[in-house]
Scaffold this motif. Structure first.
Motif, PDB file in Angstrom:
ATOM      1  N   LEU A  29       6.487   5.862   8.111  1.00  0.00           N
ATOM      2  CA  LEU A  29       6.515   5.293   6.760  1.00  0.00           C
ATOM      3  C   LEU A  29       7.605   5.911   5.883  1.00  0.00           C
ATOM      4  O   LEU A  29       8.136   5.261   4.987  1.00  0.00           O
ATOM      5  CB  LEU A  29       5.156   5.505   6.080  1.00  0.00           C
ATOM      6  CG  LEU A  29       3.971   4.699   6.621  1.00  0.00           C
ATOM      7  CD1 LEU A  29       2.670   5.242   6.040  1.00  0.00           C
ATOM      8  CD2 LEU A  29       4.133   3.218   6.284  1.00  0.00           C
ATOM      9  N   GLY A  32       4.023   7.651   1.823  1.00  0.00           N
ATOM     10  CA  GLY A  32       2.965   6.661   1.710  1.00  0.00           C
ATOM     11  C   GLY A  32       1.787   7.152   0.904  1.00  0.00           C
ATOM     12  O   GLY A  32       1.552   8.363   0.776  1.00  0.00           O
ATOM     13  N   GLU A  36      -1.941   3.452   2.434  1.00  0.00           N
ATOM     14  CA  GLU A  36      -0.901   3.104   3.414  1.00  0.00           C
ATOM     15  C   GLU A  36      -1.003   3.986   4.661  1.00  0.00           C
ATOM     16  O   GLU A  36      -0.832   3.512   5.788  1.00  0.00           O
ATOM     17  CB  GLU A  36       0.480   3.254   2.770  1.00  0.00           C
ATOM     18  CG  GLU A  36       0.765   2.206   1.702  1.00  0.00           C
ATOM     19  CD  GLU A  36       2.021   2.507   0.908  1.00  0.00           C
ATOM     20  OE1 GLU A  36       2.696   1.542   0.492  1.00  0.00           O
ATOM     21  OE2 GLU A  36       2.317   3.709   0.697  1.00  0.00           O
ATOM     22  N   ARG A  40      -1.769   2.729   8.590  1.00  0.00           N
ATOM     23  CA  ARG A  40      -0.819   2.998   9.676  1.00  0.00           C
ATOM     24  C   ARG A  40      -1.411   3.942  10.725  1.00  0.00           C
ATOM     25  O   ARG A  40      -1.167   3.777  11.919  1.00  0.00           O
ATOM     26  CB  ARG A  40       0.469   3.587   9.100  1.00  0.00           C
ATOM     27  CG  ARG A  40       1.557   3.870  10.145  1.00  0.00           C
ATOM     28  CD  ARG A  40       1.999   2.589  10.860  1.00  0.00           C
ATOM     29  NE  ARG A  40       2.650   1.667   9.959  1.00  0.00           N
ATOM     30  CZ  ARG A  40       3.972   1.579   9.793  1.00  0.00           C
ATOM     31  NH1 ARG A  40       4.775   2.354  10.488  1.00  0.00           N
ATOM     32  NH2 ARG A  40       4.473   0.692   8.950  1.00  0.00           N
TER      33      ARG A  40
END
Length: 246
Positions: A29, A32, A36, A40
């Motif tokens: 990422l 994040g 988020e 992920r």
């Protein structure tokens, strides 16, 4: 395979499995939010709050206030590497003092066990740290039957380190072949009648250690670290050496 390698390396430097998932997600990422990261990494959002606090304390991640919340960023892998190297250097500086503390107690005894030919190779690698000459009882054939590249992988390294070896071996084809190569191998070998010397094992005596490798049906090795036992075995070797043929 790459995934397995990354996981095993990160585990070895102190990450736990959930931390690895979060750290790898952040690497992908760049930065994040908790939401988020959860999406992920597949780590439960409620758990991430607790886990990521621990990761901050360990220096695996950092955070920055952004808008109405926080975003998290992974520590550069190169920085983690630098930190590990620094720790190793600090430990290397401490080893002499730790060894000094250990050597003060002459009664200490340590025993390490090694399984299979891979384990026995680790045992032999320890002998390459010898500060004294190595005294050896050896079955020249058995070791080479089980470890085809023994001379290239072990003997050559011992020669390069200029660790002298005195060995007693059976007076057979293999023993004589080894003895003929003594001069170039930083070694002196004496032979004993093969009918009187019957063993499939090898014993190496060095420093305050006795390393024994067995090449029977089960290949294994043992290192015993004991000043008293080593002194006794060294004396027994010298008696055998005196009565063996040159």
């Amino acid at each position: 395979m790459l995934k397995d390698t990354k996981y095993s390396v990160l585990i070895n430097i102190g990450f736990d499995p959930k931390e690895i998932q979060i750290y790898l997600a952040l690497l992908e990422l760049g930065e994040g939010s908790i939401l988020e990261i959860s999406k992920r990494s597949k780590v439960n959002r409620a758990s991430i709050y607790y886990i990521i606090e621990g990761m901050k304390q360990k220096g695996y991640v950092s955070h920055l206030k952004k808008n109405s919340g926080y975003v998290y960023m992974p520590t550069d892998p190169a920085s983690l590497l630098s930190r590990q190297k620094s720790r190793i250097q600090d430990f290397e500086k401490t080893v002499p003092e730790l060894n000094r503390l250990m050597s003060q107690n002459e009664k200490h005894t340590f025993v390490r066990f090694f399984e299979g030919i891979a384990g026995v190779k680790i045992l032999y690698a320890d002998t390459l740290s010898a500060k004294t000459e190595i005294l050896s009882y050896a079955n020249s054939r058995e070791i080479r039957d089980h470890w085809i590249d023994y001379d290239a992988e072990y003997v050559a390294k011992r020669i390069a380190k200029k660790i002298k070896l005195r060995g007693i071996a059976a007076d057979d084809e293999y023993g004589r072949q080894v003895q003929n190569g003594d001069k170039k191998s930083y070694r002196e070998t004496r032979l004993i009648n093969s009918k009187k010397l019957k063993f499939r094992d090898e014993i190496n005596i060095y420093d305050d250690k006795i390393a024994m490798a067995s090449f029977g049906d089960d290949v294994f090795g043992v290192i015993i670290e004991s000043k008293a036992l080593t002194e006794t075995q060294r004396s027994i070797f010298e008696m055998a050496w005196e009565f063996s043929s040159q």
